[in-house]
Write a protein that holds these residues in place. Sequence first.
Motif, PDB file in Angstrom:
ATOM      1  N   LYS A 124      67.435 -67.750  79.553  1.00  0.00           N
ATOM      2  CA  LYS A 124      68.646 -68.558  79.137  1.00  0.00           C
ATOM      3  C   LYS A 124      69.402 -67.870  78.129  1.00  0.00           C
ATOM      4  N   ASP A 125      68.565 -67.207  77.236  1.00  0.00           N
ATOM      5  CA  ASP A 125      69.164 -66.593  76.073  1.00  0.00           C
ATOM      6  C   ASP A 125      69.549 -65.071  76.340  1.00  0.00           C
ATOM      7  N   GLU A 126      69.189 -64.622  77.618  1.00  0.00           N
ATOM      8  CA  GLU A 126      69.679 -63.354  78.149  1.00  0.00           C
ATOM      9  C   GLU A 126      68.817 -62.320  77.182  1.00  0.00           C
ATOM     10  N   LEU A 127      67.574 -62.435  77.179  1.00  0.00           N
ATOM     11  CA  LEU A 127      66.787 -61.523  76.228  1.00  0.00           C
ATOM     12  C   LEU A 127      66.468 -60.305  77.234  1.00  0.00           C
ATOM     13  N   LYS A 128      65.968 -59.313  76.568  1.00  0.00           N
ATOM     14  CA  LYS A 128      65.723 -58.046  77.309  1.00  0.00           C
ATOM     15  C   LYS A 128      64.086 -57.893  77.141  1.00  0.00           C
ATOM     16  N   VAL A 129      63.749 -56.888  77.931  1.00  0.00           N
ATOM     17  CA  VAL A 129      62.147 -56.876  78.042  1.00  0.00           C
ATOM     18  C   VAL A 129      61.793 -56.497  76.825  1.00  0.00           C
ATOM     19  N   THR A 130      62.641 -55.704  75.851  1.00  0.00           N
ATOM     20  CA  THR A 130      61.999 -55.355  74.468  1.00  0.00           C
ATOM     21  C   THR A 130      62.084 -56.570  73.628  1.00  0.00           C
ATOM     22  N   ASP A 131      63.121 -57.430  73.824  1.00  0.00           N
ATOM     23  CA  ASP A 131      62.852 -58.690  73.184  1.00  0.00           C
ATOM     24  C   ASP A 131      61.822 -59.413  73.102  1.00  0.00           C
ATOM     25  N   VAL A 132      61.338 -59.692  74.557  1.00  0.00           N
ATOM     26  CA  VAL A 132      59.970 -60.393  74.742  1.00  0.00           C
ATOM     27  C   VAL A 132      58.810 -59.656  73.981  1.00  0.00           C
ATOM     28  N   SER A 133      58.684 -58.253  74.280  1.00  0.00           N
ATOM     29  CA  SER A 133      57.474 -57.600  73.592  1.00  0.00           C
ATOM     30  C   SER A 133      57.945 -56.218  73.588  1.00  0.00           C
ATOM     31  N   PRO A 134      58.106 -55.480  72.568  1.00  0.00           N
ATOM     32  CA  PRO A 134      58.249 -53.930  72.538  1.00  0.00           C
ATOM     33  C   PRO A 134      57.295 -53.374  73.300  1.00  0.00           C
ATOM     34  N   GLU A 135      56.120 -53.760  73.094  1.00  0.00           N
ATOM     35  CA  GLU A 135      54.614 -53.028  73.709  1.00  0.00           C
ATOM     36  C   GLU A 135      55.161 -53.044  75.398  1.00  0.00           C
ATOM     37  N   LEU A 136      55.648 -54.460  76.029  1.00  0.00           N
ATOM     38  CA  LEU A 136      55.778 -54.370  77.247  1.00  0.00           C
ATOM     39  C   LEU A 136      56.946 -53.473  77.661  1.00  0.00           C
ATOM     40  N   HIS A 137      57.904 -53.456  76.820  1.00  0.00           N
ATOM     41  CA  HIS A 137      59.183 -52.453  77.209  1.00  0.00           C
ATOM     42  C   HIS A 137      58.648 -50.898  77.251  1.00  0.00           C
ATOM     43  N   GLU A 138      57.799 -50.590  76.238  1.00  0.00           N
ATOM     44  CA  GLU A 138      57.308 -49.182  76.035  1.00  0.00           C
ATOM     45  C   GLU A 138      56.267 -48.818  77.161  1.00  0.00           C
ATOM     46  N   SER A 139      55.492 -49.731  77.633  1.00  0.00           N
ATOM     47  CA  SER A 139      54.428 -49.286  78.693  1.00  0.00           C
ATOM     48  C   SER A 139      55.297 -49.416  80.126  1.00  0.00           C
ATOM     49  N   ALA A 140      56.139 -50.538  80.446  1.00  0.00           N
ATOM     50  CA  ALA A 140      56.863 -50.689  81.749  1.00  0.00           C
ATOM     51  C   ALA A 140      57.904 -49.800  81.890  1.00  0.00           C
TER      52      ALA A 140
END
Length: 821
Positions: A124-140
């Motif tokens: 709903k808040d239009e978050l990006k992957v890095t907003d959820v978790s920087p480590e998730l964004h880095e790996s994925a």
Amino acid sequence: MKFIISSIILLLGSGGLGFLSFYYSFIVEKKNYPIAISAIAGALLCLILAFVFIHRFLVRKLKNNNASISEQLAQWKNISYYAQKAGDESFHSLPIGIMIYDEAYQISWANEYALSRFGENIVKDELKVTDVSPELHESAITQNKDKFLLQYKNKFYDVTHNSDYRILYFFDETARENLNKRYNDRITGIGIIALDNLEESLKKFDVQEKANIRGQILGIVTDWLEKYRCYLQSTAGDRFLFIMDQESLNAMIQDKFSILNDVHNVAQTNRLKATLSMGIACYDVSYEELGTIANNAIELAEKRGGDQIVVNVEHKKIQFYGGNANSQEKNTLIEARMQAVSLKEAVEDSSDVLIMCHNFADTDAFGSMIGVFHMVQSGNKPVKMVFDPERADRTVQKVYAGLEAHPEIIDNFIDCETALELIKPTTLLIVTDTQSPSLVMFKDLFAKAERLSIIDHHRAGDPGYSGYLTYYVETSASSAVELVSEMFMFYNSNITVSPIEASIMLSGIIVDTNNFTMRAGTRTFEAAATLKSMGADMIFVKKLLQESLDSEKIIADALLKSEIVYGRFAISNVGDTKIPDRTMLAKISDQLLEVAGVEASFTIGRIDSNTVGISARSLGDSVNVQVIMELMGGGGHFNSAASQIKDKSVDEIKDDLIAQLREEYIDKTTATMQVLLLEDLKGKGKKDDVITVSSNLANKLITEKKAVEASDDALKKLEAKKAKEKKQGEAYKDILKKFRQDIDGKTITVYLTTKEGNTLKHITKTLICEEFMKQTGITLNRSKVELPGEISARGIYTVTVRLDTDVTASFAVIVEDKPSV
């Protein structure tokens, strides 16, 4: 089957009867045509009847088969319906999180399980992957990994990443990781404690005072180890062994080994020059091997000057703690005598000797090579110095150029190519003024050497040396030349050094001590006196170290641009233009120490197109620049250190340096503040955690939008954001359910033989998707199609389309041999 056998017998019989009749009429009856015609007619009639019977059987069989196929199709549809219902029910309850992100890496949809774990409003808040978790964004996203482990808050997830369709699957493996942690926490560790210079420091006290001071220090050691549930055992003299597990070791690391400060306090109160060193090893290996690793760790701590703790944990880089006291000068020459004798034995047991120093050689490295050369030459052993002036600083290049007029000296040098041709298994390679194998001038030569000796005055680096015959490292010495000069009196009595060579060696001491103002002890002046007696000329040295007018202008400009940080650190940013000579950085730092109130100075400048150098200096014992430089990838001494950093700008490195100074010397004593993390922060916490940090760090995180102040308003906004993401996820799921209804119950037909006559080994996902599009008008994503197994025979198969973790559709595929003509 019986009907087919009867038909075959009828065919064979009628054919045989016709043949016999024909044979009888033409051969036996001499061409009796009436009999022959009647025989042929009878045979034809039998054949016709046989074909009629076979045709009727096949028609009846085909009808039965069609009825069977229709019945199977009805059964499969019925089974598919219930299988689909069972799959939907299971999928909704499976603990699997799913996220789908778009081209901009924004979360476009997440299932209920993912929302419950990562926040109800991430969609709903239009978050990006890095907003959820920087480590998730880095790996994925950044590393594009297919599978990896993610830690989010207090949970661990195995993540499967489908980059083609931008889908992330999360499997909660917290229980497994917690079990691994419990196992790792119980891995055994061995520590060895050494009380440096304690016995020597206590000589001035009477028996009762000695017992009291020793009791205070041992009480500190005992209390500290009891705090972490360790087993302690005295071994020999002032050395102790203790046993702990990794959980206790981690707690010690969090405490940053406060025992060092406690021992310092006792030493300062009683005016002792005693410190504590410790080596710790924690590996999942045999106790014998673990003890060896622990011994290596305490040896490394002592080689680095003591007053520090070396921690060697399996699968981790060696960590250093402490080192906040300068190395204490030893008042005897016993070690110099023993090392000289050991080196002499190693030389005599070798066929020849090669000498090498560190890359970008300074006058200390160059001068120490000359001193070692004359020691070896005094024993009539073949010896050469391996050197390349292009890999030296500008002062040494000037010295080397001046030696061209002295063939008796210059002929003692060879290049690396020649040395590689000369070196043999029996050749001894002596390395001077080099704290780590990674810093030697010629790595190819070092790798080829089978016999090795080390002479150095730096704290040992990482990686360290191994497999050496002799190892003389004295961190309290001012320079490598000082150590070599001391060895002269114990090696051979016939050592001769020319005045120009003695002057070069003296310049090494002068440069490393900044004209005898830093790290200069009584032994330093004695070494200088030895060289003076050999003809060293101070005027020659002074001229040797003179700078050009252009260089002096650069130094003056750097001083003008310098600034004082935190009231005690002077930093000069020379700029991104390459400096003429890297030694200029050290000279600027030395000049900055002349400024009142400056405890440590740092000069930053570009030394080549990809590398920025830092030269660090300090006064007294308040700032250990070696620790700062080690944190930035370099090393050196307590009061003199440096680092070289690649692929960063000068301004970026300046910011990193200030951050390190703030972390080590400012943040520890400033006010604190609570912040709410907006992303994972290594070593501090995870996204959505409320942590307490220094006010300086809090303001930095808020400025960089990595955190917000942990106010009630900020927490309310976070909850609203989660609610919005949950609503968006529900809308996306409704679309997927509508798509499922369009797919469910469909039936398509595919063939094992193509119209061109080619036979397929098996039916592929691609073929099924193509036929589904042709026969239903609906396009399927091949990656979401799941087959029940390999399809390589006729039959009816149920194919599943996994639209989401809890949204699946299915349809029937009829496989036949070939299309009808």
